[in-house]
Design a protein around this motif. Structure first.
Motif, PDB file in Angstrom:
ATOM      1  N   ALA A 163     -95.700  -2.054   3.082  1.00 48.86           N
ATOM      2  CA  ALA A 163     -94.512  -2.895   3.156  1.00 48.86           C
ATOM      3  C   ALA A 163     -94.933  -4.324   3.455  1.00 48.86           C
ATOM      4  CB  ALA A 163     -93.563  -2.384   4.236  1.00 48.86           C
ATOM      5  N   ARG A 167     -89.729  -2.692   9.227  1.00 49.16           N
ATOM      6  CA  ARG A 167     -88.303  -2.765   9.519  1.00 49.16           C
ATOM      7  C   ARG A 167     -88.093  -2.901  11.031  1.00 49.16           C
ATOM      8  NH1 ARG A 167     -87.355   1.936   5.220  1.00 49.16           N
ATOM      9  NH2 ARG A 167     -86.471   0.726   3.495  1.00 49.16           N
ATOM     10  N   SER A 234     -89.381  -2.858   3.211  1.00 43.30           N
ATOM     11  CA  SER A 234     -89.259  -3.777   4.334  1.00 43.30           C
ATOM     12  C   SER A 234     -87.804  -4.028   4.726  1.00 43.30           C
ATOM     13  CB  SER A 234     -89.913  -5.119   3.983  1.00 43.30           C
ATOM     14  OG  SER A 234     -91.257  -4.945   3.574  1.00 43.30           O
TER      15      SER A 234
END
Length: 409
Positions: A163, A167, A234
């Protein structure tokens, strides 16, 4: 088996969802032993092809070059390419219809919309990617089209993998996807509504040649297809507010990468999106509804987690490109065994469509000098150097976000 020659007529090799689908099917046919050519209307270079990892493995030539050869089947893939079919030496012609493309143009452009619709009356073997298009062709044009749903690259789009950034469970990240400067994409509107909803981390993924957008944390422009999954992984919520689609791919790609989406109830969304199960669907044009929905998601983590779970279930059940393109290949095989086309009828239908368009467009232009001025400005802009075009596109995108109307087109 004698190697069959197939030619796909393509408007442009630049990054787009429609071209992505064509490349996937054409690559599969080539892998199955077909001699595949892509005849392209717009100029392109090797650099044009780098966004898709299979594009450079295909034989892509200018359409004028493609016309110098003979084929067993020629497949139009964009309304303008239907009018090129008559110039190809082939016993059979077909049409891959990825949307009702007359909807791409304003309602005021009545002659142009009629010209596009004329292509759906050509006596061609037809295939499409969405149930609503299949039904629309039957209801409005008496066309019987084979349905082949788009697949997805499960080797690229998956929940696990690299990613761009991790997150943040405390602050859901928003991804807005789409071109700027295309009214029905409503990309700038999506950015504005995400900001209005209080989203603090907004990213943009676009095919437009831009590097910044006001109020946006990160901009990803013209990213190679194999890298887009890193951006999806992401982000938590994809906001895609287009009002014209065939069967759009980005929400499904987001589902595979562990996210969910907020979309309008655009044609084709129901091919895989179920409201309040794997995403939220907002009535088309309801800007206030988009803001309320985004606030609900960024403030209520239970809803976000539930939709993400539903999205992953949808992703698991969705076919990959090998399965989808195998169905497309079967359609090709059936078409090759089917009746031959009357090439002379293609000349007649093309001439008639253009005659009707020329007559009606002259009448429309005569009614408004403003329309003529806009046409002249568009023709002038097409001759600008690319460096200037990029600067203009950048300014247009910023203007759309800062000063655009708070309504969907």
């Amino acid at each position: 088996m004698i190697e069959k020659k197939i030619c796909f007529l393509v408007g442009s090799m630049a990054i787009s969802g429609g071209t992505y689908v064509i490349i996937q099917h054409a690559s599969h046919l080539q892998d199955q032993g077909y001699d595949v050519t892509l005849g392209v209307q717009e100029p392109f270079t090797e650099g044009t092809l780098v966004w898709h990892d299979r594009a450079s493995t295909l034989r892509c030539v200018p359409i004028a070059v493609a016309k110098q050869e003979s084929y067993d089947l020629v497949v139009a893939t964009w309304w303008k390419t239907v009018f090129e079919l008559k110039d190809f030496d082939s016993p059979r012609y077909a049409y891959f219809i990825q949307s009702i493309e007359s909807r791409f143009y304003p309602e005021a452009e009545t002659p142009l919309r009629a010209l596009v619709d004329a292509t759906y009356r050509f006596p061609l073997a037809c295939v499409t990617e969405a149930r609503w298009i299949q039904q629309y062709l039957a209801d409005h044009f008496g066309q019987s089209a084979t349905l082949v749903r788009n697949g997805i690259r499960k080797d690229v789009y998956s929940e696990n993998g690299p990613a761009v950034a991790a997150r943040d469970s405390a602050s859901p990240r928003i991804l807005v996807e789409g071109h700027f400067g295309v009214p029905f994409k409503n990309t700038a509107l999506a950015v504005r509504l995400a900001k209005e909803a209080g989203c603090r981390d907004i990213w943009v993924l676009t095919g437009s040649p831009i590097t910044w957008v006001p109020g946006v944390n990160r901009v990803f422009s013209r990213v190679p297809m194999v890298k887009t999954a890193e951006i999806y992984r992401s982000c938590d919520i994809l906001v895609k507010l287009s009002t014209v689609e065939g069967m759009f791919g980005p929400p499904l790609e987001m589902f595979h990468c562990g996210g969910t989406a907020v979309v309008f109830d655009v044609s084709g969304h129901d091919e895989y999106i179920v409201d309040d199960i794997n995403a939220f669907v907002v009535r088309q044009g309801d800007a206030d509804g988009v803001v309320r929905t985004l606030r609900r998601l960024i403030r209520g983590r239970e809803d976000l987690a539930r939709l993400k779970d539903g999205a992953l279930q949808t992703a698991t059940a969705w076919p990959n490109w090998d399965q989808s393109s195998a169905e497309f290949c079967r359609w090709i095989e059936v078409t090759l065994r089917g009746p031959e086309n009357d090439r002379e009828s293609l000349f007649e239908l093309t001439d008639r469509a253009h005659d009707d368009y020329g007559r009606d467009e002259r009448s429309r232009l005569a009614s408004s000098a403003g329309i003529v001025r806009r046409h002249k400005l568009s023709a002038l802009a097409s001759r600008f150097p690319q460096s200037l075009v990029r600067r203009v596109k950048q300014l247009e995108a910023a203007k759309e976000v800062m000063f655009g109307a708070r309504r969907a087109f």
